[in-house]
Design an enzyme around this catalytic site. Structure first.
Site, PDB file in Angstrom:
ATOM      1  N   LYS A   1       0.808  -1.262  -0.063  1.00 61.42           N
ATOM      2  CA  LYS A   1       0.197  -0.077  -0.007  1.00 61.42           C
ATOM      3  C   LYS A   1       0.839   1.116   0.086  1.00 61.42           C
ATOM      4  O   LYS A   1       1.597   1.267   0.659  1.00 61.42           O
ATOM      5  CB  LYS A   1      -0.978  -0.049   1.053  1.00 61.42           C
TER       6      LYS A   1
ATOM      7  N   ASP B   1      -2.172  10.113   4.023  1.00 61.15           N
ATOM      8  CA  ASP B   1      -3.569  10.252   4.182  1.00 61.15           C
ATOM      9  C   ASP B   1      -4.274  11.120   5.056  1.00 61.15           C
ATOM     10  O   ASP B   1      -4.211  11.134   6.286  1.00 61.15           O
ATOM     11  CB  ASP B   1      -3.687   8.737   4.804  1.00 61.15           C
TER      12      ASP B   1
ATOM     13  N   LYS C   1      -9.609  13.202   8.986  1.00 65.46           N
ATOM     14  CA  LYS C   1      -9.336  12.795   9.992  1.00 65.46           C
ATOM     15  C   LYS C   1      -9.184  13.895  10.832  1.00 65.46           C
ATOM     16  O   LYS C   1      -9.066  14.964  10.457  1.00 65.46           O
ATOM     17  CB  LYS C   1      -7.769  12.278   9.945  1.00 65.46           C
TER      18      LYS C   1
ATOM     19  N   ASP D   1       1.672   6.015   5.817  1.00 70.28           N
ATOM     20  CA  ASP D   1       0.813   5.123   5.263  1.00 70.28           C
ATOM     21  C   ASP D   1       1.128   4.533   4.052  1.00 70.28           C
ATOM     22  O   ASP D   1       0.441   3.883   3.341  1.00 70.28           O
ATOM     23  CB  ASP D   1      -0.472   6.101   5.067  1.00 70.28           C
TER      24      ASP D   1
ATOM     25  N   ASP E   1     -11.692   7.390   4.148  1.00 71.29           N
ATOM     26  CA  ASP E   1     -10.421   7.209   4.847  1.00 71.29           C
ATOM     27  C   ASP E   1     -10.364   5.547   5.027  1.00 71.29           C
ATOM     28  O   ASP E   1      -9.398   5.207   5.320  1.00 71.29           O
ATOM     29  CB  ASP E   1     -10.882   7.646   6.278  1.00 71.29           C
TER      30      ASP E   1
ATOM     31  N   GLU F   1      -9.485   3.931   2.211  1.00 73.95           N
ATOM     32  CA  GLU F   1      -8.911   4.301   0.867  1.00 73.95           C
ATOM     33  C   GLU F   1      -7.940   3.184   0.605  1.00 73.95           C
ATOM     34  O   GLU F   1      -7.705   2.903  -0.814  1.00 73.95           O
ATOM     35  CB  GLU F   1      -8.261   5.527   0.412  1.00 73.95           C
TER      36      GLU F   1
ATOM     37  N   ARG G   1      -7.743  -0.056   0.768  1.00 77.49           N
ATOM     38  CA  ARG G   1      -8.306  -1.138   0.307  1.00 77.49           C
ATOM     39  C   ARG G   1      -8.727  -0.969  -1.174  1.00 77.49           C
ATOM     40  O   ARG G   1      -8.635  -1.874  -1.898  1.00 77.49           O
ATOM     41  CB  ARG G   1      -9.482  -1.722   1.035  1.00 77.49           C
TER      42      ARG G   1
END
Length: 320
Positions: free
Chosen positions: A96, A101, A108, A119, A178, A180, A182
């Site tokens: 990933k 993020d 967030k 991330d 959030d 995201e 996946r």
């Protein structure tokens, strides 16, 4: 033995350096440039797909997450296939690569945004591992796939309630922007099918639920049709102290991601978030598959024994 140990140490520090780099300096394009430089120096085949190519491939998940950003996405492919490789069907590692993020439109809080430069830890692990394998000259056929972008609440960003179409044609109701990671991993899992892999392992800072479940002491993991390989990976985790805790992969959890207006939705209910995230990803695979959620141990606020604060490089020694 000393030379191999040196390569492994360098791989861990390569990974940590990438994870610790501020998002201002490490965009998806810069990430690709850095990994390309490594690959050329070491002898790994490397290709980076630009936004136009990603659009041609109809990677709807990666494009949707990128839609709020002014920076283009990349999709990176590393391949190490020596002539004496012992496997015809490749092993594929997927990382990933969310370079920062914010949560997108599901923004967030400021406190929860701290450390989100990390991330892309999974992406850093995959790049570091494959380059190290090439340096060690391990005789295996292995491919790395790294979708990369930041996740921002820009003027064209997707919003909760949108429906997107993934690379394989699956429609996804996005209820939380959030969730995201996946979305970009799903397109990579679909892309992996073209190689007819013997095994696919993804590694990602995917869910806060994984950290809630086991803290920072280990990796939350699940598998589908890869029990033997998973057991070997658990042994590796015990030896390297990058331990794996297996969560259940029961079909009951599929119900949580059913959508009334699309094929599936990108989040489940209040509970078992790490597992429902896996069930989302599992929808896109047709091969032996292992999922490693490193949200807990990938980035630490303070020193923990031999693990320093910041990026830990967890996953590098495990996979090597």
């Amino acid at each position: 033995d000393i030379e191999i140990l040196k390569i492994k140490c360098e791989a861990v520090y390569r990974c940590r350096d990438l994870v610790n780099e501020p998002a201002l300096n490490l965009t998806a394009s810069v990430f690709s440039d850095i990994v390309k430089k490594w690959a050329i120096e070491i002898g790994v085949k490397f290709e980076s797909l630009n936004k136009k190519k990603i659009e041609t491939l109809k990677m709807g998940g990666l494009l949707a997450v990128n839609s709020g950003s002014f920076l283009p996405p990349t999709f990176n492919i590393l391949e190490w296939k020596p002539q004496n490789a012992i496997n015809n069907k490749p092993i594929i590692l997927i990382g990933k690569g969310i370079t920062y993020d914010t949560g997108g439109m599901s923004l967030k809080s400021s406190a929860n945004m701290n450390g989100m430069k990390s991330d892309m830890s999974g992406a850093a692990v995959v790049a570091s591992v494959i380059c190290a394998l090439a340096e060690i000259k391990l005789p295996i056929n292995i491919i790395g796939l790294i979708p990369a972008t930041d996740n921002r609440p820009g003027e064209k960003a997707i919003v909760p309630g949108d429906i997107i179409t993934m690379m394989d044609g699956t429609t996804v109701e996005v209820l939380n922007t959030d969730a995201e990671g996946r979305l970009i991993l799903a397109d990579a899992l679909t892309y992996a099918k073209k190689f007819k892999p013997s095994l696919v392992i993804d590694i990602a800072t995917l869910t806060g639920a994984a950290m809630v479940a086991i803290g920072t002491s280990g990796i939350a993991a699940m598998q589908s049709n890869a029990e033997d390989e998973f057991n070997l990976l658990k042994i590796s985790g015990d030896k390297t102290y990058e331990r794996i805790a297996e969560l259940p992969n029961w079909d009951d959890y599929k119900d949580a991601i059913k959508s009334d207006i699309a094929d599936i939705k990108n989040i489940g209910g209040k509970y078992a978030g790490a597992i429902t995230a896996f069930k989302f990803l599992e929808h896109f695979v047709n091969y032996p598959y292992i999922h490693l959620d490193i949200a807990g141990p990938a980035f630490l606020d303070s020193k923990d024994s031999y693990r320093g604060s910041g990026g830990t490089g967890v996953g590098v020694r495990l996979l090597l």
